[in-house]
Design a protein around this motif. Structure first.
Motif, PDB file in Angstrom:
ATOM      1  N   THR A   1       0.838  -1.191   0.000  1.00  0.00           N
ATOM      2  CA  THR A   1       0.000   0.000   0.000  1.00  0.00           C
ATOM      3  C   THR A   1       0.878   1.246   0.000  1.00  0.00           C
ATOM      4  O   THR A   1       1.733   1.410   0.868  1.00  0.00           O
ATOM      5  CB  THR A   1      -0.916   0.011   1.232  1.00  0.00           C
ATOM      6  N   TRP A   2       0.655   2.126  -0.985  1.00  0.00           N
ATOM      7  CA  TRP A   2       1.444   3.349  -1.126  1.00  0.00           C
ATOM      8  C   TRP A   2       0.501   4.550  -1.077  1.00  0.00           C
ATOM      9  O   TRP A   2      -0.640   4.480  -1.507  1.00  0.00           O
ATOM     10  CB  TRP A   2       2.215   3.340  -2.445  1.00  0.00           C
ATOM     11  N   GLN A   3       1.047   5.677  -0.568  1.00  0.00           N
ATOM     12  CA  GLN A   3       0.218   6.879  -0.409  1.00  0.00           C
ATOM     13  C   GLN A   3       1.001   8.125  -0.808  1.00  0.00           C
ATOM     14  O   GLN A   3       2.161   8.285  -0.455  1.00  0.00           O
ATOM     15  CB  GLN A   3      -0.246   7.005   1.041  1.00  0.00           C
TER      16      GLN A   3
ATOM     17  N   GLU B   1      -3.547  14.305   2.287  1.00  0.00           N
ATOM     18  CA  GLU B   1      -2.960  13.019   1.953  1.00  0.00           C
ATOM     19  C   GLU B   1      -3.933  12.286   1.041  1.00  0.00           C
ATOM     20  O   GLU B   1      -5.117  12.167   1.349  1.00  0.00           O
ATOM     21  CB  GLU B   1      -2.687  12.198   3.209  1.00  0.00           C
TER      22      GLU B   1
ATOM     23  N   ASN C   1      -3.391   7.522  -9.285  1.00  0.00           N
ATOM     24  CA  ASN C   1      -3.301   8.434  -8.145  1.00  0.00           C
ATOM     25  C   ASN C   1      -2.550   9.721  -8.463  1.00  0.00           C
ATOM     26  O   ASN C   1      -2.314  10.522  -7.567  1.00  0.00           O
ATOM     27  CB  ASN C   1      -2.613   7.736  -6.970  1.00  0.00           C
TER      28      ASN C   1
ATOM     29  N   ARG D   1       5.390   3.957   1.122  1.00  0.00           N
ATOM     30  CA  ARG D   1       4.721   2.685   1.412  1.00  0.00           C
ATOM     31  C   ARG D   1       4.241   2.723   2.855  1.00  0.00           C
ATOM     32  O   ARG D   1       5.026   2.972   3.773  1.00  0.00           O
ATOM     33  CB  ARG D   1       5.669   1.507   1.201  1.00  0.00           C
ATOM     34  N   THR D   2       2.948   2.505   3.034  1.00  0.00           N
ATOM     35  CA  THR D   2       2.367   2.591   4.368  1.00  0.00           C
ATOM     36  C   THR D   2       1.978   1.236   4.952  1.00  0.00           C
ATOM     37  O   THR D   2       1.591   1.166   6.118  1.00  0.00           O
ATOM     38  CB  THR D   2       1.118   3.494   4.347  1.00  0.00           C
TER      39      THR D   2
ATOM     40  N   THR E   1      -5.683   9.211  -1.186  1.00  0.00           N
ATOM     41  CA  THR E   1      -6.102   7.865  -0.842  1.00  0.00           C
ATOM     42  C   THR E   1      -4.994   6.866  -1.135  1.00  0.00           C
ATOM     43  O   THR E   1      -4.324   6.946  -2.165  1.00  0.00           O
ATOM     44  CB  THR E   1      -7.362   7.482  -1.642  1.00  0.00           C
ATOM     45  N   SER E   2      -4.804   5.929  -0.226  1.00  0.00           N
ATOM     46  CA  SER E   2      -3.803   4.888  -0.425  1.00  0.00           C
ATOM     47  C   SER E   2      -4.233   3.950  -1.540  1.00  0.00           C
ATOM     48  O   SER E   2      -5.427   3.774  -1.814  1.00  0.00           O
ATOM     49  CB  SER E   2      -3.599   4.093   0.869  1.00  0.00           C
TER      50      SER E   2
END
Length: 240
Positions: free
Chosen positions: A100-102, A127, A147, A237-238, A129-130
């Protein structure tokens, strides 16, 4: 967005601070160097693009061409002797992490724009959306296409990415110019991305809008003649 210098891949770059400079033979063209350090909108054209040196002062955020010898440039910043040219080292190999990246906006700068624009940009900082990204072992901005801020301008193409160095991509093709009754409106958008670590991408979005009209002085007073915006961002990366 285009910088009027000869595009070549052997630009001599001097990175200068108080105490001296470090000189390198860059694999990037001068235009690409300027974009990477944030001076997207131009610098003086070199008198001799083979001999002249592109000087970057990171503490002041200034990029400029110099006709002086490298030893004179070195002395002007308090250094001694010549400024020997080194090759930029290749970055270490990196493999991106799927997951998951944001997108996160870090800061904005404006020049020649309406006075309230800077505050509006800061107030609207969010921020995004992931999203799940599977890189398949290769870094390419198209993996993040859904994105990215979209160039919503009639008659222009979507981003066209080109690789400008190891783990560095640039798109500066989004441009539009329309003229009616002696008034011309121009807009240009550029975006770059650099893979910094396996879990962080850093970049710069640059937007320029200008109006060339008989009442240019009046437009300039309202910040409409030549407005330039730069937005720095990270994509991190979250999670898995």
């Amino acid at each position: 967005m285009l910088i009027p210098v000869t595009s070549r891949a052997d630009t001599v770059l001097a990175i200068c601070k108080t105490g001296g400079c470090e000189c390198s033979l860059s694999p990037l063209s001068a235009e690409e160097i300027m974009f990477m350090v944030g001076d997207t909108f131009g610098s003086d054209t070199p008198v001799d693009p083979i001999r002249d040196t592109l000087v970057w002062e990171p503490d002041l955020g200034i990029v400029s061409w110099s006709e002086a010898s490298r030893s004179d440039i070195q002395r002007s910043f308090g250094g001694e002797g010549d400024c020997p040219i080194k090759l930029f080292p290749e970055p270490p190999a990196m493999v991106l992490l799927d997951g998951t990246w944001q997108w996160r906006t870090l800061g904005e700068t404006t020049s020649g724009c309406p006075a309230a624009l800077g505050g509006m940009l800061a107030a609207s900082r969010v921020e995004f959306t992931s999203t799940r990204v599977d890189w398949n072992g290769t870094f390419h901005p198209d993996r993040l296409a859904a994105n990215l801020p979209q160039p919503d301008m009639a008659g222009v193409s979507p981003y066209e990415w080109r690789e400008v160095g190891p783990y560095r991509w640039l798109s500066d093709n989004v441009q539009s110019r329309n003229c009616t009754d002696g008034t011309c409106a121009e807009i240009a958008l550029a975006l770059n991305m650099t893979l910094m670590t396996p879990d962080r991408i850093s970049g710069l979005l640059s937007l320029r809008s200008s109006i060339d009209a008989p009442q240019a002085a009046i437009l300039a007073g309202f910040g409409m003649a030549d407005c330039r915006v730069q937005v720095r961002y990270d994509i991190v990366r979250t999670g898995p």
